[in-house]
Design an enzyme around this catalytic site. Structure first.
Site, PDB file in Angstrom:
ATOM      1  N   ASP A  16       1.356  24.720  -4.182  1.00 41.05           N
ATOM      2  CA  ASP A  16       1.063  23.907  -5.365  1.00 41.05           C
ATOM      3  C   ASP A  16       2.026  24.371  -6.458  1.00 41.05           C
ATOM      4  OD1 ASP A  16       0.083  22.855  -7.747  1.00 41.05           O
ATOM      5  OD2 ASP A  16      -2.023  23.075  -7.193  1.00 41.05           O
ATOM      6  N   ARG A  64       0.809  -1.222   0.000  1.00 40.63           N
ATOM      7  CA  ARG A  64       0.000   0.000   0.000  1.00 40.63           C
ATOM      8  C   ARG A  64       0.841   1.271   0.000  1.00 40.63           C
ATOM      9  NH1 ARG A  64      -3.180   0.202   4.457  1.00 40.63           N
ATOM     10  NH2 ARG A  64      -4.585  -1.415   3.681  1.00 40.63           N
ATOM     11  N   LYS A  83       0.659  16.457 -14.740  1.00 43.31           N
ATOM     12  CA  LYS A  83       0.955  17.547 -15.659  1.00 43.31           C
ATOM     13  C   LYS A  83       2.415  17.462 -16.122  1.00 43.31           C
ATOM     14  CE  LYS A  83      -3.239  18.376 -14.517  1.00 43.31           C
ATOM     15  NZ  LYS A  83      -3.640  19.355 -13.525  1.00 43.31           N
ATOM     16  N   TYR A 122      -6.468  26.463  -8.571  1.00 40.83           N
ATOM     17  CA  TYR A 122      -7.011  25.266  -9.221  1.00 40.83           C
ATOM     18  C   TYR A 122      -8.438  25.031  -8.719  1.00 40.83           C
ATOM     19  CZ  TYR A 122      -7.510  20.568 -10.985  1.00 40.83           C
ATOM     20  OH  TYR A 122      -7.975  19.465 -11.636  1.00 40.83           O
TER      21      TYR A 122
END
Ligand code: PLP
Length: 380
Positions: A177, A52, A202, A104
């Site tokens: 960000d 995980r 991106k 965003y």
């Protein structure tokens, strides 16, 4: 020169020279196993228990990204949104967060719905206005300052060092960000950020074929350990194949970002003052209101993202987008191919985005081809 002081472009292209351990392949393999065998004494000789948050395919992209951002550790996530939301899940009900008005859009929507339901309190400040940040912080209550610079889709820049000073004055965390600038152009930790977030979907991956996110930390502190637990407990992790693809894309990060930045500057300069445009929004233009701040914290270019405001409003903007032949009309950004998007209609009601604005994600094609395409689309 020793291997230690090679430049970011070199260690990124080589992925730190990590190889496949079994066959001496120069590219590491993909490790789909979900679980790892114990020794007879109960120990785990591989140091791994369960996939995980321990998949071997995370190691290489996490280590390269952490070093690129001048951080100490990185964590990959199943998407940029999963990475961002993890930071907010590290907070407690009643904590106050400051974020920009223009950012965003999907994350701002998350804050206003699920973030508020979690008991977080949000204040949204004007982009590019440091005094509104100063006036909005509350000592003892503000726990997180969230920045996005340059901010999607108007590309107004904010001063990371100035935000960091304010965050430190009240003991709050500064998270940035950095999806649009990428660590090639801006490394927020160098200006005082505590956490850097990426939509790796991106520029980091760069080929519009992987959904992924990442966080990088300036220090391995209690908050970072809490975020590690959030990732492990919530399970919003990246699959091994996606992590491997992400590393493949990241190897060319520097040349892609450099080419996209050069193209965007050339296109913005060519379109500046165009009779069919109200404005060209690009911090690389010397008279752009965000140029000075951007020039201080970006080096090597101003990125591949820009917007144009078309004379004649929404209808004229939509028609120009429809006439483009080389730009694909699609959401997202940071791929090698250029995209165009009418942001106001995708953001919907309450958007701060002007309705005559077209966002352009500039790819690595020939800039003159892209300029000719935009010019024919504006002419109609
Ligand atoms: C795309 C994007 C996100 C969200 O990332 P996903 O990978 O799509 O979840 C967050 N911030 C910015 C600036 C983005 O462009």
């Amino acid at each position: 020169m020793t291997k230690k002081d090679v430049t970011p472009q070199t260690y990124t292209a080589q992925g730190f020279g990590m190889m496949d351990g079994s066959f001496k392949g120069v590219i590491p393999g993909i490790y789909p196993s979900t679980t790892y065998e114990r020794e007879v004494d109960g120990s785990y000789p591989s140091g791994r228990v369960y996939t995980r948050d321990q998949n071997p395919n995370y190691d290489q992209p996490e280590q390269v990204l952490s070093k690129l951002e001048n951080g100490v550790e990185a964590m990959l996530f199943s998407s940029g949104m999963a990475a961002a939301v993890t930071v907010f899940q590290g907070l407690k009900p009643g904590d106050h967060v400051i974020a920009p008005k223009v950012m965003y859009w999907a994350l701002r929507n998350w804050m206003l719905t699920f973030g508020v339901d979690m008991g977080l309190e949000f204040s949204f400040v004007e982009n590019g206005n440091i005094s509104s940040v100063k006036q909005t912080v509350v000592a003892g209550k503000t726990k997180l300052l969230w920045m996005e610079t340059p901010a999607n889709p108007t590309w107004v820049a904010d001063d990371i060092a100035a935000w960091s000073e304010i965050a430190k004055s009240v003991g709050a965390i500064l998270a940035v960000d950095n999806t649009v600038a990428t660590p090639v152009l801006t490394r927020p930790i160098e200006y005082g950020a505590d956490i850097v977030m990426h939509s790796a979907t991106k520029y980091l991956n760069g080929h519009s074929d992987v959904l992924a996110g990442a966080l990088v930390t300036a220090k391995d502190d209690d908050f970072w350990q809490r975020l590690r637990k959030v990732r492990n407990a919530g399970g919003a992790v990246l699959g091994p194949f996606e992590a491997w693809l992400l590393m493949r894309g990241m190897r060319t990060l520097h040349i892609r970002v450099k080419q996209a930045s050069e193209n965007a500057l050339k296109i913005a300069s060519a379109l500046k003052g165009h009779p069919d445009l109200e404005a060209v929004l690009y911090p690389g233009l010397p008279d752009d209101p965000s140029h000075e701040v951007s020039a201080r914290q970006m080096s090597g270019g101003f990125g591949g993202m820009m917007s144009i405001r078309v004379k004649g409003g929404e209808d004229a903007a939509m028609k120009a987008a429809a006439r483009l032949e080389l730009f694909k009309r699609a959401t997202s950004l940071g791929g090698v191919e250029s995209l165009v998007e009418h942001r106001a209609s995708i953001e919907g009601e309450g958007t701060p985005c002007p309705d005559d604005l077209l966002r352009l994600s500039i790819g690595i094609e020939n800039a003159d081809d892209l300029i000719a395409d935009i010019e024919q689309a504006l002419k109609g």
